[in-house]
Scaffold this motif. Sequence first.
Motif, short mmCIF file in Angstrom:
data_model
loop_
_atom_site.label_atom_id
_atom_site.label_comp_id
_atom_site.label_asym_id
_atom_site.label_seq_id
_atom_site.Cartn_x
_atom_site.Cartn_y
_atom_site.Cartn_z
N ASP A 1 1.16 -1.43 0.05
CA ASP A 1 0.10 -0.22 0.10
C ASP A 1 0.77 1.45 0.15
O ASP A 1 0.20 2.35 -0.37
N GLY A 2 1.80 1.24 0.63
CA GLY A 2 2.67 3.01 0.40
C GLY A 2 3.43 3.22 -0.80
O GLY A 2 3.71 2.00 -1.59
N SER A 3 3.90 4.16 -1.35
CA SER A 3 4.83 4.33 -1.89
C SER A 3 6.39 4.62 -1.67
O SER A 3 6.77 4.36 -0.92
N ASP A 4 7.44 4.42 -2.10
CA ASP A 4 8.57 4.41 -2.62
C ASP A 4 8.47 6.27 -2.77
O ASP A 4 8.33 6.99 -3.29
N LEU A 5 9.57 6.45 -1.01
CA LEU A 5 9.76 7.82 -1.07
C LEU A 5 10.43 8.39 -1.38
O LEU A 5 11.20 9.62 -1.44
N ALA A 6 11.20 7.66 -2.75
CA ALA A 6 12.54 7.95 -3.27
C ALA A 6 12.50 9.36 -3.59
O ALA A 6 13.10 10.46 -4.17
N PRO A 7 11.57 10.10 -4.89
CA PRO A 7 11.17 10.90 -5.83
C PRO A 7 11.49 12.06 -4.23
O PRO A 7 11.82 13.55 -4.56
N LEU A 8 11.24 11.76 -2.94
CA LEU A 8 10.59 12.97 -2.64
C LEU A 8 12.36 13.17 -1.53
O LEU A 8 13.06 13.90 -1.44
N LEU A 9 12.83 12.13 -1.15
CA LEU A 9 14.84 12.13 -1.29
C LEU A 9 15.38 12.55 -2.52
O LEU A 9 16.60 13.14 -1.98
#
Length: 490
Positions: A379-387
């Motif tokens: 259900d979660g999203s990879d936060l890579a774009p934010l990092l």
Amino acid sequence: MLTMLTLTLSLVVPAPATPAEDPPNIILILADDLGWTDVSGGRMNLGHGSDFYETPHLDRLAAEGMAFPHAYAAGANCSPTRAALMSGQYAPRTGVYTVGSLDRTGRGPEPPLRGIATRPDLSAETVTMAERLQGRGYATCHIGKYHVGGQKGTRGTTPSEQGFDENFGGGPAGHAGRSFADASGRFGPRVGPELDAFARPGTHLTDAVTDAAIDFMGRHADRPFFVQLAHYAVHTPIRGQGRPDLVARFRSRGAPASEHRDADYAALVAGIDESLGRVRRFLSETRDGRGRRLSARTLIIVTSDNGGLTGPAGVTANTPLKGQKGEYHEGGIRVPLVFWYPARIPAGGICHEPVTTVDLLPTVLGVAGIAAATDEVIDGSDLAPLLRDPTATLGRDGIFWHFPGYLRQSGRDARPVSIIRRGRWKLVYRYEETRCALFDLRADPGEATDRADDEPAVTTSLRTRLAAWLDDVGGLPPVHRDSGRPAAGP
């Protein structure tokens, strides 16, 4: 609609490890009941840091890494957040909605609805974060509070059965009962006996879990390791549980201007912060067999399982947020969150995108270079774009909660709700009233003004998204107490 997440290596930040290189070490530090304003720095809480509690090591980590002031726990108390952390799934999928019963209605007349059943543990069939990392070649270790495995009547749910090579102290108990080892050097029946190896008479639990973590990392410095360091602090009991030298330090200070003023609680917070400082010092001073400092290839994540407990059992305050642990107001679910990985994450970032506990599993998998199978539901999203860019957004429908029951005890008044947070807006569907409340958290973080009537288009849009999410995840409503019929949803 909810989107199944398939991780692809091209999206990973930090850059994914390949079979030819070592993936980074991962240390996940989970505080227990640490509120959004229980830290002294302002990067994690929009400038609302405490003027009494002291967290210099965490503040430095936030300055050198990336802070998320709109970070949320997946649940308003311990178990649902821990289940979400391990699985990457929301409560309707894990079945872990709360600690104990969803029908804790307190004294007085019975409410009109009745809560549904909840699981005490994460299912043995769940493929956990630890199991996935173990399969990638990580040495895995859980230290401290577990609380989603080993309950009476469940099988295959202990830390050692859910992907951890080693476990120090993790068991079914929700709190330790006391923070100091007894005269025989034991922490007692609520703490797994493995942790007693790091105790002597009078040893504080926070010091013992830190010693265990450093010992494990030292023994596995030449291979990637995953350490889940789950503190027992700052869970109740509070009185008399802080380390005496720290309690004395805070008692010697003058009265603060804020509501934060309890020396025992401040000492427990400071102990967690000291633990982080010791871990970072170990990483900077220790090299692997190839001469590389561990700090150069280690990701640290620090967060909490829910907001602060204010009263009558608690002693802290969540101002300017409304509510407390156990409630789905902001004070019960907004938590500190920091990512630190100096080799990959730019220093000084503050990301205002709303994120939640279920995002940690896909993010960790991405860092480790692990792609989820196409048929897996995460259900979660990879936060890579934010990092990579703290001004980025994830482009998802929102983040969600579903609490189909009651927790009306110890000054708390949690009633059946489903919630969506999207951008500046938080919509709360109240099952007893069959209506929605809408809050503009940018202007009103204390949730004082319901804007549902003023913003009908926003309300309708968010209500539609919330209903679609409940349908996707199979979120069951509470039932009418008199007839057993399901309550109407959004």
